[in-house]
Design an enzyme around this catalytic site. Structure first.
Site, PDB file in Angstrom:
ATOM      1  N   HIS A 126       7.002  -7.119   5.068  1.00  0.00           N
ATOM      2  CA  HIS A 126       6.926  -8.546   4.243  1.00  0.00           C
ATOM      3  C   HIS A 126       8.239  -9.409   4.542  1.00  0.00           C
ATOM      4  O   HIS A 126       9.359  -8.710   4.664  1.00  0.00           O
ATOM      5  CB  HIS A 126       6.910  -8.151   2.804  1.00  0.00           C
ATOM      6  CG  HIS A 126       5.745  -7.751   2.381  1.00  0.00           C
ATOM      7  ND1 HIS A 126       5.468  -7.352   1.333  1.00  0.00           N
ATOM      8  CD2 HIS A 126       4.471  -6.846   3.063  1.00  0.00           C
ATOM      9  CE1 HIS A 126       4.332  -6.678   1.056  1.00  0.00           C
ATOM     10  NE2 HIS A 126       3.793  -6.465   2.234  1.00  0.00           N
ATOM     11  N   TYR A 157       4.157 -15.138  -4.151  1.00  0.00           N
ATOM     12  CA  TYR A 157       2.762 -15.422  -4.000  1.00  0.00           C
ATOM     13  C   TYR A 157       2.673 -17.075  -3.849  1.00  0.00           C
ATOM     14  O   TYR A 157       1.312 -17.693  -3.556  1.00  0.00           O
ATOM     15  CB  TYR A 157       1.688 -14.952  -4.665  1.00  0.00           C
ATOM     16  CG  TYR A 157       1.688 -13.375  -4.394  1.00  0.00           C
ATOM     17  CD1 TYR A 157       1.294 -12.992  -2.948  1.00  0.00           C
ATOM     18  CD2 TYR A 157       2.144 -12.337  -5.055  1.00  0.00           C
ATOM     19  CE1 TYR A 157       1.492 -11.582  -2.584  1.00  0.00           C
ATOM     20  CE2 TYR A 157       2.108 -11.086  -4.677  1.00  0.00           C
ATOM     21  CZ  TYR A 157       1.828 -10.687  -3.568  1.00  0.00           C
ATOM     22  OH  TYR A 157       1.920  -9.418  -3.087  1.00  0.00           O
ATOM     23  N   ASP A 205      -0.954 -13.118   2.719  1.00  0.00           N
ATOM     24  CA  ASP A 205      -1.794 -12.864   1.706  1.00  0.00           C
ATOM     25  C   ASP A 205      -1.700 -13.979   0.812  1.00  0.00           C
ATOM     26  O   ASP A 205      -0.997 -14.409   0.123  1.00  0.00           O
ATOM     27  CB  ASP A 205      -0.801 -11.415   1.184  1.00  0.00           C
ATOM     28  CG  ASP A 205      -1.794 -10.943   0.064  1.00  0.00           C
ATOM     29  OD1 ASP A 205      -2.696 -11.373  -0.471  1.00  0.00           O
ATOM     30  OD2 ASP A 205      -1.164  -9.949  -0.579  1.00  0.00           O
ATOM     31  N   HIS A 207      -3.720 -13.753  -1.886  1.00  0.00           N
ATOM     32  CA  HIS A 207      -3.664 -13.131  -3.392  1.00  0.00           C
ATOM     33  C   HIS A 207      -4.752 -13.696  -4.262  1.00  0.00           C
ATOM     34  O   HIS A 207      -4.413 -14.031  -5.446  1.00  0.00           O
ATOM     35  CB  HIS A 207      -2.140 -13.153  -3.925  1.00  0.00           C
ATOM     36  CG  HIS A 207      -1.906 -11.734  -4.401  1.00  0.00           C
ATOM     37  ND1 HIS A 207      -1.633 -11.566  -5.728  1.00  0.00           N
ATOM     38  CD2 HIS A 207      -1.369 -10.658  -3.806  1.00  0.00           C
ATOM     39  CE1 HIS A 207      -1.387 -10.193  -5.756  1.00  0.00           C
ATOM     40  NE2 HIS A 207      -0.935  -9.805  -4.748  1.00  0.00           N
ATOM     41  N   GLU A 231      -5.175 -12.331   4.273  1.00  0.00           N
ATOM     42  CA  GLU A 231      -5.378 -11.122   3.207  1.00  0.00           C
ATOM     43  C   GLU A 231      -5.862 -11.778   2.081  1.00  0.00           C
ATOM     44  O   GLU A 231      -5.345 -12.882   1.378  1.00  0.00           O
ATOM     45  CB  GLU A 231      -4.154 -10.422   3.072  1.00  0.00           C
ATOM     46  CG  GLU A 231      -4.292  -9.264   2.080  1.00  0.00           C
ATOM     47  CD  GLU A 231      -2.934  -8.563   2.016  1.00  0.00           C
ATOM     48  OE1 GLU A 231      -2.323  -8.555   2.847  1.00  0.00           O
ATOM     49  OE2 GLU A 231      -2.845  -7.756   1.087  1.00  0.00           O
ATOM     50  N   GLU A 257      -7.563  -4.382  -1.516  1.00  0.00           N
ATOM     51  CA  GLU A 257      -6.439  -3.397  -2.123  1.00  0.00           C
ATOM     52  C   GLU A 257      -7.266  -3.453  -3.514  1.00  0.00           C
ATOM     53  O   GLU A 257      -6.633  -2.440  -4.381  1.00  0.00           O
ATOM     54  CB  GLU A 257      -5.304  -4.250  -2.104  1.00  0.00           C
ATOM     55  CG  GLU A 257      -5.220  -5.568  -2.826  1.00  0.00           C
ATOM     56  CD  GLU A 257      -3.807  -6.095  -2.425  1.00  0.00           C
ATOM     57  OE1 GLU A 257      -3.447  -6.062  -1.313  1.00  0.00           O
ATOM     58  OE2 GLU A 257      -3.066  -6.357  -3.447  1.00  0.00           O
ATOM     59  N   ARG A 278      -8.718  -2.828   3.542  1.00  0.00           N
ATOM     60  CA  ARG A 278      -7.206  -2.290   3.275  1.00  0.00           C
ATOM     61  C   ARG A 278      -7.132  -1.958   1.758  1.00  0.00           C
ATOM     62  O   ARG A 278      -6.359  -2.335   0.940  1.00  0.00           O
ATOM     63  CB  ARG A 278      -6.277  -3.556   3.441  1.00  0.00           C
ATOM     64  CG  ARG A 278      -6.782  -4.690   2.984  1.00  0.00           C
ATOM     65  CD  ARG A 278      -5.673  -6.120   3.258  1.00  0.00           C
ATOM     66  NE  ARG A 278      -4.384  -5.863   2.409  1.00  0.00           N
ATOM     67  CZ  ARG A 278      -3.485  -5.091   2.662  1.00  0.00           C
ATOM     68  NH1 ARG A 278      -3.331  -4.567   3.810  1.00  0.00           N
ATOM     69  NH2 ARG A 278      -2.474  -5.088   2.059  1.00  0.00           N
ATOM     70  N   HIS A 307      -3.514  -0.265   2.238  1.00  0.00           N
ATOM     71  CA  HIS A 307      -2.394  -0.858   1.338  1.00  0.00           C
ATOM     72  C   HIS A 307      -1.202  -0.206   1.330  1.00  0.00           C
ATOM     73  O   HIS A 307      -1.274   1.051   1.157  1.00  0.00           O
ATOM     74  CB  HIS A 307      -3.129  -1.025   0.039  1.00  0.00           C
ATOM     75  CG  HIS A 307      -2.521  -1.866  -0.900  1.00  0.00           C
ATOM     76  ND1 HIS A 307      -1.900  -1.604  -2.403  1.00  0.00           N
ATOM     77  CD2 HIS A 307      -1.898  -3.079  -0.668  1.00  0.00           C
ATOM     78  CE1 HIS A 307      -1.460  -2.437  -3.068  1.00  0.00           C
ATOM     79  NE2 HIS A 307      -1.370  -3.575  -2.119  1.00  0.00           N
ATOM     80  N   ASP A 311       4.382  -0.078  -4.411  1.00  0.00           N
ATOM     81  CA  ASP A 311       3.605   0.730  -5.406  1.00  0.00           C
ATOM     82  C   ASP A 311       2.465   1.611  -4.841  1.00  0.00           C
ATOM     83  O   ASP A 311       1.706   2.191  -5.633  1.00  0.00           O
ATOM     84  CB  ASP A 311       3.147  -0.076  -6.645  1.00  0.00           C
ATOM     85  CG  ASP A 311       1.813  -1.213  -5.821  1.00  0.00           C
ATOM     86  OD1 ASP A 311       1.968  -1.642  -5.041  1.00  0.00           O
ATOM     87  OD2 ASP A 311       1.208  -1.726  -7.087  1.00  0.00           O
ATOM     88  N   GLU A 334       0.521  -1.353   6.417  1.00  0.00           N
ATOM     89  CA  GLU A 334       1.492  -2.082   5.691  1.00  0.00           C
ATOM     90  C   GLU A 334       2.680  -1.108   5.191  1.00  0.00           C
ATOM     91  O   GLU A 334       2.399  -0.073   4.773  1.00  0.00           O
ATOM     92  CB  GLU A 334       0.907  -2.736   4.553  1.00  0.00           C
ATOM     93  CG  GLU A 334       1.746  -3.494   3.529  1.00  0.00           C
ATOM     94  CD  GLU A 334       1.141  -4.150   2.316  1.00  0.00           C
ATOM     95  OE1 GLU A 334       0.170  -3.184   1.780  1.00  0.00           O
ATOM     96  OE2 GLU A 334       1.449  -5.071   1.834  1.00  0.00           O
TER      97      GLU A 334
HETATM   98 MG    MG Z   1      -2.141  -7.816  -0.896  1.00  0.00          MG
END
Ligand code: MG
Length: 399
Positions: A126, A157, A205, A207, A231, A257, A278, A307, A311, A334
């Protein structure tokens, strides 16, 4: 002699930003245990209780070799099924049982899946910045570290840049403006492609920040910049819109995800409506369902991109890697670049060199946990802030 599950221990730890849930399954064979990831960082107490109160009593005494049967029965044992809390709890057991099977066989997990298709898994990382120049600087830094696949974001985001006029009495929250988001991201992505030419693969992404018709516009607008993938352009609740999207542009699409039910990914794969699956492997229930979906997607020439942010626990990253090394339809992995402390806490955490992630070839998942060190970093309770997303008029939105 049958080896059985004698204990299930839930280890909660927070060495970095994310609260991690690791499951340790011990067996009747002295010294033989396995680790699994059950990380649902925003609801870790719920997963902890699900494991301790429901899943642990269900699996104690069972034959460790029956991974498939245990998974199938665990999924329906509560009758109501397919949710993020229980899927993660089941994943903790499932991954640990695969780890145990690998240790029994004396083989790394990828061997049990069918062996390697590749020596290392290509990863993407990222980058972020407040404006296109800052993002460009970050991209240069990670390219210098050997990364060739780079996710470009701006302002997290995004969409916070607009001079938002909120109504009087608007509550606190993580505000964003979807229209500003679409305009500013398009400019940023164009800047990256003009600056770096074709030498780097760019990912982005969304999101789920756009209304479906604006999402389709955005996917068309970025089409000339040849992203590696775009994404979460749509939310899981809006998957029917992928048919419209597909008819209008060829921007490669990655999705999954947030998925936790097979009905979410089945139509997208069989309809050839996305290009990369993903899923968060623990969130879908572990290695057993991920292996099935990777094989299913392969039949449609749809690639994997599991993913893998902070986390996903180190144990989860190890599981991703074994799937990546085996999967005929592997696309990209990722990767979140853990700090040194996490490497210390999780001996065997996969290493990345020159943009590829490599296994250590130890039996099973090849990863362990220093429980004493983990105990020094307990999970912190907090009411999550970034997921309290709001549109400019204050209405709640998907984060
Ligand atoms: Mg994502």
């Amino acid at each position: 002699m049958t080896v059985t599950i004698t204990d299930v221990q839930t280890i909660l730890t927070q060495p970095d930003n994310s609260r991690l849930i690791i499951v340790k399954v011990t067996t009747s064979e002295p010294g033989l245990y396995g680790l699994g990831c059950a990380t649902f960082t925003q609801r870790f107490h719920a997963v902890h209780a699900a494991i301790e109160k429901h899943i642990k009593p269900f699996v104690l005494g069972r034959d460790v070799s029956r991974i498939e049967a245990i998974w199938q029965m665990a999924m329906v044992h509560g009758y109501w099924r397919n949710g993020p809390v229980l899927n993660n709890a089941i994943s903790g057991i499932d991954m640990a049982l695969w780890d145990i099977k690998g240790k029994q066989a004396g083989m790394p997990l990828y061997q049990l899946l069918g062996g390697k298709c590749r020596e290392g898994a290509a990863v993407y990382v990222h980058t972020d910045g407040r404006d296109p120049q800052e993002v460009e600087d970050r991209v240069r830094q990670v390219m210098a570290e050997g990364y060739r696949f780079i996710r470009v974001q701006m302002g997290g985001y995004g969409g916070q840049g607009a001079a938002m006029v909120k109504p009087e009495g608007a509550p606190d929250g993580a505000y964003f403006d979807p229209r500003d988001y679409a305009r500013s991201m398009l400019k940023m992505i164009e800047h990256m492609r003009i600056t770096f030419g074709e030498e780097v693969e760019l990912l982005h992404d969304v999101h789920e920040r756009l209304h479906p018709i604006h999402a389709i516009q955005f996917a068309k607008d970025v089409e000339p910049f040849k992203l590696f993938f775009l994404e979460d352009i749509l939310a899981p609740e809006d998957i029917k819109w992928f048919e419209q999207l597909r008819r209008q542009c060829s921007t490669p699409i990655a999705m999954g995800e947030l998925f936790n039910h097979p009905r979410e990914w089945q139509p997208l794969i069989s309809g050839r409506l996305i290009d990369f699956i993903r899923m968060h492997v623990s969130q879908m229930g572990g290695i057993t369902p991920a292996r099935n979906v990777a094989a299913f997607a392969n039949m449609y020439n749809i690639r994997t991109a599991w993913h893998g942010p902070g986390d996903t626990s180190p144990v989860g990253h190890a599981a991703n890697l074994h799937l990546d090394l085996w999967a005929p339809s592997f696309g990209i992995q990722e990767w979140c670049r853990f700090p040194e402390l996490v490497y210390e806490m999780f001996p065997g955490l996969p290493e990345v060199r020159d943009g590829y992630m490599y296994p250590n070839d130890q039996p099973g998942l090849g990863i362990d946990i220093d429980e004493r060190l983990a105990a020094k970093y307990p999970c912190q309770d907090a009411v999550e802030w970034w997921t309290q997303a709001r549109l400019p008029d204050g209405s709640p939105a998907r984060p």
